[in-house]
Structure formats: C-alpha cells, structure tokens
Design a protein around this motif. Structure first.
Motif, mmCIF file in Angstrom:
data_model
loop_
_atom_site.group_PDB
_atom_site.id
_atom_site.type_symbol
_atom_site.label_atom_id
_atom_site.label_comp_id
_atom_site.label_asym_id
_atom_site.label_seq_id
_atom_site.Cartn_x
_atom_site.Cartn_y
_atom_site.Cartn_z
ATOM 1 N N GLN A 2 12.683 -12.301 20.974
ATOM 2 C CA GLN A 2 13.355 -11.034 20.673
ATOM 3 C C GLN A 2 14.335 -10.649 21.786
ATOM 4 O O GLN A 2 15.439 -10.187 21.509
ATOM 5 N N LEU A 3 13.924 -10.854 23.030
ATOM 6 C CA LEU A 3 14.802 -10.567 24.164
ATOM 7 C C LEU A 3 16.049 -11.442 24.094
ATOM 8 O O LEU A 3 17.174 -10.959 24.279
ATOM 9 N N ALA A 4 15.849 -12.714 23.807
ATOM 10 C CA ALA A 4 16.982 -13.646 23.700
ATOM 11 C C ALA A 4 17.924 -13.207 22.584
ATOM 12 O O ALA A 4 19.146 -13.176 22.771
ATOM 13 N N ARG A 5 17.379 -12.867 21.440
ATOM 14 C CA ARG A 5 18.199 -12.459 20.300
ATOM 15 C C ARG A 5 19.007 -11.201 20.643
ATOM 16 O O ARG A 5 20.202 -11.142 20.401
ATOM 17 N N GLN A 6 18.342 -10.204 21.223
ATOM 18 C CA GLN A 6 19.043 -8.960 21.554
ATOM 19 C C GLN A 6 20.042 -9.135 22.687
ATOM 20 O O GLN A 6 21.035 -8.432 22.759
ATOM 21 N N GLY A 7 19.776 -10.099 23.561
ATOM 22 C CA GLY A 7 20.689 -10.377 24.661
ATOM 23 C C GLY A 7 21.768 -11.377 24.307
ATOM 24 O O GLY A 7 22.591 -11.735 25.146
ATOM 25 N N ASP A 8 21.742 -11.871 23.088
ATOM 26 C CA ASP A 8 22.726 -12.837 22.587
ATOM 27 C C ASP A 8 22.754 -14.115 23.428
ATOM 28 O O ASP A 8 23.815 -14.624 23.788
ATOM 29 N N VAL A 9 21.558 -14.601 23.767
ATOM 30 C CA VAL A 9 21.406 -15.863 24.494
ATOM 31 C C VAL A 9 20.318 -16.676 23.799
ATOM 32 O O VAL A 9 19.653 -16.188 22.890
ATOM 33 N N THR A 10 20.129 -17.896 24.257
ATOM 34 C CA THR A 10 19.063 -18.721 23.703
ATOM 35 C C THR A 10 17.753 -18.443 24.441
ATOM 36 O O THR A 10 17.740 -17.897 25.539
ATOM 37 N N VAL A 11 16.662 -18.855 23.820
ATOM 38 C CA VAL A 11 15.351 -18.740 24.437
ATOM 39 C C VAL A 11 15.330 -19.545 25.747
ATOM 40 O O VAL A 11 14.711 -19.130 26.732
ATOM 41 N N HIS A 12 16.033 -20.668 25.764
ATOM 42 C CA HIS A 12 16.071 -21.516 26.965
ATOM 43 C C HIS A 12 16.725 -20.778 28.135
ATOM 44 O O HIS A 12 16.294 -20.935 29.274
ATOM 45 N N VAL A 13 17.744 -19.990 27.851
ATOM 46 C CA VAL A 13 18.407 -19.212 28.909
ATOM 47 C C VAL A 13 17.425 -18.198 29.483
ATOM 48 O O VAL A 13 17.293 -18.068 30.705
ATOM 49 N N VAL A 14 16.702 -17.496 28.623
ATOM 50 C CA VAL A 14 15.718 -16.514 29.089
ATOM 51 C C VAL A 14 14.663 -17.197 29.950
ATOM 52 O O VAL A 14 14.326 -16.722 31.037
ATOM 53 N N ARG A 15 14.170 -18.335 29.497
ATOM 54 C CA ARG A 15 13.133 -19.050 30.272
ATOM 55 C C ARG A 15 13.676 -19.548 31.607
ATOM 56 O O ARG A 15 12.961 -19.529 32.615
ATOM 57 N N ASN A 16 14.935 -19.975 31.638
ATOM 58 C CA ASN A 16 15.556 -20.385 32.894
ATOM 59 C C ASN A 16 15.624 -19.209 33.863
ATOM 60 O O ASN A 16 15.297 -19.340 35.042
ATOM 61 N N TYR A 17 16.036 -18.046 33.361
ATOM 62 C CA TYR A 17 16.112 -16.858 34.211
ATOM 63 C C TYR A 17 14.725 -16.435 34.694
ATOM 64 O O TYR A 17 14.572 -15.949 35.811
ATOM 65 N N LEU A 18 13.711 -16.635 33.861
ATOM 66 C CA LEU A 18 12.336 -16.344 34.278
ATOM 67 C C LEU A 18 11.913 -17.258 35.430
ATOM 68 O O LEU A 18 11.347 -16.803 36.423
ATOM 69 N N ARG A 19 12.197 -18.557 35.290
ATOM 70 C CA ARG A 19 11.854 -19.516 36.348
ATOM 71 C C ARG A 19 12.556 -19.180 37.656
ATOM 72 O O ARG A 19 11.987 -19.335 38.734
ATOM 73 N N ARG A 20 13.788 -18.713 37.554
ATOM 74 C CA ARG A 20 14.579 -18.380 38.745
ATOM 75 C C ARG A 20 14.213 -17.020 39.339
ATOM 76 O O ARG A 20 14.706 -16.651 40.387
ATOM 77 N N GLY A 21 13.400 -16.261 38.627
ATOM 78 C CA GLY A 21 12.990 -14.949 39.116
ATOM 79 C C GLY A 21 13.987 -13.841 38.799
ATOM 80 O O GLY A 21 13.877 -12.740 39.335
ATOM 81 N N LEU A 22 14.957 -14.126 37.934
ATOM 82 C CA LEU A 22 15.943 -13.116 37.566
ATOM 83 C C LEU A 22 15.378 -12.113 36.565
ATOM 84 O O LEU A 22 15.829 -10.971 36.499
ATOM 85 N N LEU A 23 14.423 -12.542 35.755
ATOM 86 C CA LEU A 23 13.769 -11.667 34.793
ATOM 87 C C LEU A 23 12.270 -11.698 35.049
ATOM 88 O O LEU A 23 11.748 -12.699 35.550
ATOM 89 N N GLN A 24 11.601 -10.604 34.672
ATOM 90 C CA GLN A 24 10.142 -10.545 34.807
ATOM 91 C C GLN A 24 9.551 -9.900 33.569
ATOM 92 O O GLN A 24 10.069 -8.887 33.077
#
Length: 138
Positions: A16-38
């Motif tokens: 849902q976050l990816a859809r609302q942010g107009d990105v892929t799920v992979h982008v969200v997971r990458n940002y999570l790994r990098r500590g940009l999102l929590q």
C-alpha cells in the motif's frame, strides 16, 4: 509520539505504501534496508505497517532524487532530521558543492538567440516562453 494524522489514518502495508508513493515494492524494501524508512509497527504475522509520515518521507526521498540528490546524501539528510538536527546547513552545503561542480557541465551549453543550444544536437533548442506562445498560436 504520534501525530493526529497518524492516529486517524490507517497504517499501510509495504504494498500500500508503494502504491501510494508511486514506487515499486522493491524500492520501498531498498529504502527500508538503507534505513530511510521505518515501519511504525509489525503485525503478529510479521507484516510491516507504515504511518502517513513514512509516506511523506517516501515522497520527500523521491523528490530529492528527482532534484539530483544521491541516496547517500538523502540518507544523511534524513539522519539529521531523525536526530532532530536541522538538515538545512547540510542541504545548503550539498547544493553549494553541486554548483561548484556544475560549471564544467555548462561548457557543453552556450547562449544562443531564443534559448540554449546543445552542440551535440545541432538545431535542438530549449523553448523560451515567447517561443511557446508562438508555437501555441499555430
């Protein structure tokens, strides 16, 4: 501490976050790994749930990337923000460095009548507002 918006809005899954942010799920997971999102919390089944503030941060990250900031620079800006230190001096320093590097890039452009012309593409010109007005009249 949660904001009023986070209390009233339901939490979002990664998808849902990816859809609302107009990105892929992979982008969200990458940002999570990098500590940009929590994630705000996890469900009993292990799903990560995100608040509206993380959607806002996701949109900030994407906008900063579109403006030319690298992920490393964005990580540093976010880190300052999380530590409650103003990221403004850091952002100004990044922009100042970028502008110092830019003159070498400007040598590929030169002023010409009615806009800029790229030497590698003869005849390609940026459209100035007066040119756009002329073009829309046709």
């Amino acid at each position: 501490m949660t904001t009023k918006e986070e209390v009233t809005l339901p939490l979002m899954t990664v998808r849902q976050l990816a859809r609302q942010g107009d990105v892929t799920v992979h982008v969200v997971r990458n940002y999570l790994r990098r500590g940009l999102l929590q994630a705000a919390r996890h469900t009993e089944s292990g799903y990560q749930l995100f608040s509206a503030s993380e959607l806002q941060r996701l949109r900030f990250i994407r906008t900063a990337q579109q403006l030319g900031f690298t992920l490393a620079e964005i990580e540093e800006i976010v880190r300052h923000s999380v530590l409650r230190r103003s990221p403004c001096p850091l952002v100004r320093d990044i922009i100042r460095r970028r502008l110092e590097d830019t003159p070498s890039n400007w040598t590929t452009c030169w002023p010409c009548t009615g806009g800029w012309s790229m030497p590698s593409t003869p005849g390609l010109r940026c459209r100035t507002p007066s040119r756009l007005a002329t073009m829309s009249a046709h």
